[in-house]
Design an enzyme around this catalytic site. Structure first.
Site, mmCIF file in Angstrom:
data_model
loop_
_atom_site.group_PDB
_atom_site.id
_atom_site.type_symbol
_atom_site.label_atom_id
_atom_site.label_comp_id
_atom_site.label_asym_id
_atom_site.label_seq_id
_atom_site.Cartn_x
_atom_site.Cartn_y
_atom_site.Cartn_z
ATOM 1 N N SER A 102 -29.392 -33.163 -15.546
ATOM 2 C CA SER A 102 -29.712 -34.535 -15.166
ATOM 3 C C SER A 102 -31.079 -34.919 -15.720
ATOM 4 C CB SER A 102 -29.743 -34.661 -13.639
ATOM 5 O OG SER A 102 -30.268 -35.907 -13.257
ATOM 6 N N TYR A 152 -32.908 -31.616 -5.938
ATOM 7 C CA TYR A 152 -32.003 -31.883 -7.067
ATOM 8 C C TYR A 152 -32.733 -31.663 -8.401
ATOM 9 C CZ TYR A 152 -28.479 -34.716 -9.640
ATOM 10 O OH TYR A 152 -27.513 -35.174 -10.506
ATOM 11 N N LYS A 166 -31.662 -28.835 -11.154
ATOM 12 C CA LYS A 166 -31.259 -29.208 -12.519
ATOM 13 C C LYS A 166 -32.234 -28.645 -13.551
ATOM 14 C CE LYS A 166 -27.567 -31.714 -11.493
ATOM 15 N NZ LYS A 166 -26.214 -31.234 -11.798
#
Ligand code: NAP
Length: 241
Positions: free
Chosen positions: A140, A153, A157
């Site tokens: 991402s 997150y 990632k």
């Protein structure tokens, strides 16, 4: 038959990737965690278009669940092999770090990072033996630049990108390539609660991306045409950094 396994293939980016890879003549293994009806719809569409697809539910974050599913699949498919793996399953549990719950931290890290580890090591042996493989990890923009409210997150990632670079060097001699794709804002269930009208103003191309656009990039990385690309992270974000 050569198969592509797409984790989280039931919805969003994963579903688009399944359909696109089926057009390349691969059998598709549609993994999902709980949404059986969505996964069935993806498989039925592929079969309806003359392709080959089957469901393989497991929770990528559970070692037992991954291993049990692979044992079953390998038993039922002694002459088939998985030549393409797309580690796509992922979740968001956004919160400012000061308010983040232990559970929110671990759920996101476990799905992205443990999931990558449990699934990839199962698939890798066959690729190394046959001296061909394509592994594509869906990272991402968040893992490249870090986004506030997404420390969990972004960390997951970014770690996935690190693992991509390391594994690429481990397996290159056997013609297995390992790359990451880093999408920006793409329309899916994961982004449906975001304020698209205001966020799209931040994107130079002026819009959210479509899952099909990500699928086209993944299909290229899964193909023989990408044979000299490995350890790379390719952004697909409409120019947003
Ligand atoms: P989505 O629409 O929410 O779909 C998530 C998929 O992952 C579903 O198929 C879900 O299965 C599956 N999944 C979730 N946890 C799982 C687990 N533990 N085991 C197996 N499958 C699991 O998400 P998306 O937007 O398509 O995102 C796909 C990937 O792209 C994710 O890794 C995400 O982080 C990444 N990404 C998305 C965007 C974006 O803007 N959409 C941007 C950057 C990166 P069920 O249907 O069974 O729940």
């Amino acid at each position: 038959m050569n198969y592509a396994l797409v984790t989280g293939g039931s919805r969003g980016l994963g579903a688009a990737i399944c359909k696109r890879l089926a057009q390349q003549g691969l059998g598709i293994i549609v993994n999902y965690r709980s949404n059986e009806s969505a996964a069935k719809a993806v498989a039925e569409e592929i079969i309806g278009n003359g392709g080959c697809a089957e469901l393989l539910p497991f929770d990528v974050s559970s070692e037992e669940s991954v291993d049990a599913a692979f044992e079953k699949w390998e038993e039922q498919h002694p002459d088939d092999r998985i030549t393409v793996l797309v580690n796509n399953a992922g979740i968001r549990e956004d919160n400012l770090l000061i308010f983040m719950q232990t559970d929110q931290w671990h759920k996101v890290i476990n799905t992205t990072l443990d999931g990558f580890f449990y699934v990839t090591r199962r698939v890798l042996k066959g690729m190394l033996t046959k001296r061909f493989g394509r592994i594509i990890n869906i990272a991402s923009l968040s893992g490249l630049k870090g986004l506030p409210g997404q420390a969990n997150y972004s960390a997951a990632k970014a770690a996935l990108i690190g693992a991509t670079k390391a594994l690429a060097q481990e397996v290159a001699a056997r013609k297995v390539t390992v790359n990451a794709v880093a999408p920006g804002f793409i329309k899916s269930d994961m982004t449906k609660d975001l304020d698209e009208d205001s966020l799209k103003k931040l994107v130079p191309l002026g819009r959210f991306g479509e899952a099909d656009e990500v699928a086209a990039l993944v299909a290229f990385l899964a193909s023989k045409d990408s044979s000299y690309i490995t350890g790379e992270t390719i952004s697909i974000n409409g120019g947003l950094y």
